[in-house]
Motif scaffolding. Structure first.
Motif, short mmCIF file in Angstrom:
data_model
loop_
_atom_site.label_atom_id
_atom_site.label_comp_id
_atom_site.label_asym_id
_atom_site.label_seq_id
_atom_site.Cartn_x
_atom_site.Cartn_y
_atom_site.Cartn_z
N ILE A 123 0.24 -2.13 18.43
CA ILE A 123 1.54 -1.89 17.84
C ILE A 123 1.74 -0.39 17.68
N ASP A 124 3.00 0.01 17.56
CA ASP A 124 3.25 1.45 17.47
C ASP A 124 2.79 2.01 16.12
N GLY A 125 2.72 3.33 16.05
CA GLY A 125 2.17 4.03 14.89
C GLY A 125 2.90 3.74 13.59
N ALA A 126 4.23 3.66 13.62
CA ALA A 126 5.01 3.42 12.40
C ALA A 126 4.72 2.03 11.83
N GLU A 127 4.69 1.03 12.71
CA GLU A 127 4.38 -0.33 12.27
C GLU A 127 2.94 -0.41 11.75
N GLN A 128 2.05 0.29 12.44
CA GLN A 128 0.65 0.28 12.03
C GLN A 128 0.50 0.89 10.62
N ARG A 129 1.19 1.99 10.37
CA ARG A 129 1.14 2.63 9.04
C ARG A 129 1.74 1.71 7.98
N ALA A 130 2.84 1.05 8.31
CA ALA A 130 3.48 0.14 7.34
C ALA A 130 2.55 -1.02 6.99
N LEU A 131 1.95 -1.61 8.00
CA LEU A 131 1.01 -2.70 7.74
C LEU A 131 -0.18 -2.23 6.92
N THR A 132 -0.73 -1.08 7.30
CA THR A 132 -1.88 -0.53 6.58
C THR A 132 -1.53 -0.26 5.12
N THR A 133 -0.37 0.32 4.88
CA THR A 133 0.07 0.60 3.51
C THR A 133 0.20 -0.70 2.71
N GLY A 134 0.78 -1.72 3.32
CA GLY A 134 0.92 -3.02 2.66
C GLY A 134 -0.43 -3.65 2.35
N TYR A 135 -1.35 -3.57 3.31
CA TYR A 135 -2.68 -4.14 3.10
C TYR A 135 -3.45 -3.40 2.01
N ILE A 136 -3.29 -2.09 1.95
CA ILE A 136 -3.95 -1.32 0.90
C ILE A 136 -3.38 -1.71 -0.47
N ALA A 137 -2.07 -1.88 -0.54
CA ALA A 137 -1.43 -2.30 -1.79
C ALA A 137 -1.92 -3.69 -2.21
N ASN A 138 -2.03 -4.61 -1.25
CA ASN A 138 -2.55 -5.95 -1.55
C ASN A 138 -4.00 -5.90 -2.02
N SER A 139 -4.78 -5.03 -1.40
CA SER A 139 -6.17 -4.88 -1.79
C SER A 139 -6.28 -4.38 -3.24
N GLU A 140 -5.42 -3.43 -3.59
CA GLU A 140 -5.41 -2.92 -4.96
C GLU A 140 -4.97 -4.00 -5.95
N ARG A 141 -3.98 -4.79 -5.55
CA ARG A 141 -3.53 -5.90 -6.40
C ARG A 141 -4.64 -6.94 -6.55
N LEU A 142 -5.33 -7.21 -5.47
CA LEU A 142 -6.45 -8.14 -5.49
C LEU A 142 -7.55 -7.64 -6.43
N GLU A 143 -7.79 -6.34 -6.40
CA GLU A 143 -8.79 -5.75 -7.29
C GLU A 143 -8.39 -5.97 -8.76
N GLN A 144 -7.12 -5.83 -9.07
CA GLN A 144 -6.64 -6.06 -10.44
C GLN A 144 -6.78 -7.53 -10.84
N LEU A 145 -6.44 -8.43 -9.93
CA LEU A 145 -6.54 -9.86 -10.23
C LEU A 145 -7.98 -10.27 -10.48
N VAL A 146 -8.89 -9.77 -9.65
CA VAL A 146 -10.31 -10.08 -9.82
C VAL A 146 -10.81 -9.52 -11.15
N ALA A 147 -10.41 -8.30 -11.48
CA ALA A 147 -10.83 -7.70 -12.74
C ALA A 147 -10.34 -8.53 -13.92
N GLN A 148 -9.10 -9.04 -13.84
CA GLN A 148 -8.57 -9.88 -14.91
C GLN A 148 -9.38 -11.16 -15.07
N LEU A 149 -9.71 -11.80 -13.94
CA LEU A 149 -10.50 -13.04 -13.99
C LEU A 149 -11.90 -12.78 -14.55
N GLU A 150 -12.49 -11.67 -14.16
CA GLU A 150 -13.83 -11.37 -14.64
C GLU A 150 -13.82 -11.00 -16.12
N GLN A 151 -12.81 -10.25 -16.56
CA GLN A 151 -12.72 -9.88 -17.97
C GLN A 151 -12.39 -11.09 -18.85
#
Length: 163
Positions: A123-151
């Motif tokens: 895929i082109d660079g712009a789409e690749q950056r958009a997907l990567t940004t979205g996946y990083i945001a989801n990963s950060e959200r996932l980290e928060q959800l896991v922290a909540q469950l563990e706490q």
């Protein structure tokens, strides 16, 4: 998996581990949260182990056993036919490429799998950056959800009703 002799059969073991895709936590499903709490209680840990799918089977192993209706994998052991109670021992054995991962590692596992797909896709660079940004945001959200469950893990509260 070793090949059994003519005197062996497959029997259930007491080993059961749930299968969960880290992405499932992002749905906000109470069933997924309940599965995590159930494993926390079973393993007596805020950060229990789960099997996660691993389609490429890289850096993983193949689990031999069966998948139960409740979403747990159950290891199957070879037993001699000379043991008592042979009647119900025949089981269908399958193999699945999985990794064993703790929830604290779900964000990294999620991000690693998604970025590998983005890198492999043409895929082109712009789409690749958009997907990567979205996946990083989801990963950060996932980290928060896991922290909540563990706490929130409190064996005195959560595990009493689940015994």
């Amino acid at each position: 998996m070793p090949k059994p002799s003519a005197f062996d059969c497959v029997d259930k073991s007491n080993t059961e581990v749930k299968l969960v895709n880290p992405t499932a936590l992002l749905t906000g499903s109470s069933r997924v949260d309940a599965a995590v709490i159930e494993e926390q209680c079973m393993f007596h840990s805020a950060d229990p182990l789960f099997f996660v799918p691993n389609e490429k089977a890289e850096g993983a192993w193949t689990f031999a056993g069966r998948m139960n209706k409740d979403g747990t994998f159950q290891a199957l052991d070879y037993q001699s036919i000379f043991s008592l109670g042979i009647g119900e021992r025949a089981q269908q054995v399958g193999t699945w490429p999985v990794k064993m991962v703790a929830p604290s590692d779900f964000p990294d596992e999620y991000l690693q799998n998604r970025l590998a797909v983005v890198a492999a896709d043409k895929i082109d660079g712009a789409e690749q950056r958009a997907l990567t940004t979205g996946y990083i945001a989801n990963s950060e959200r996932l980290e928060q959800l896991v922290a909540q469950l563990e706490q929130a893990y409190d064996p005195q509260e959560e595990c009493v009703t689940r015994k």
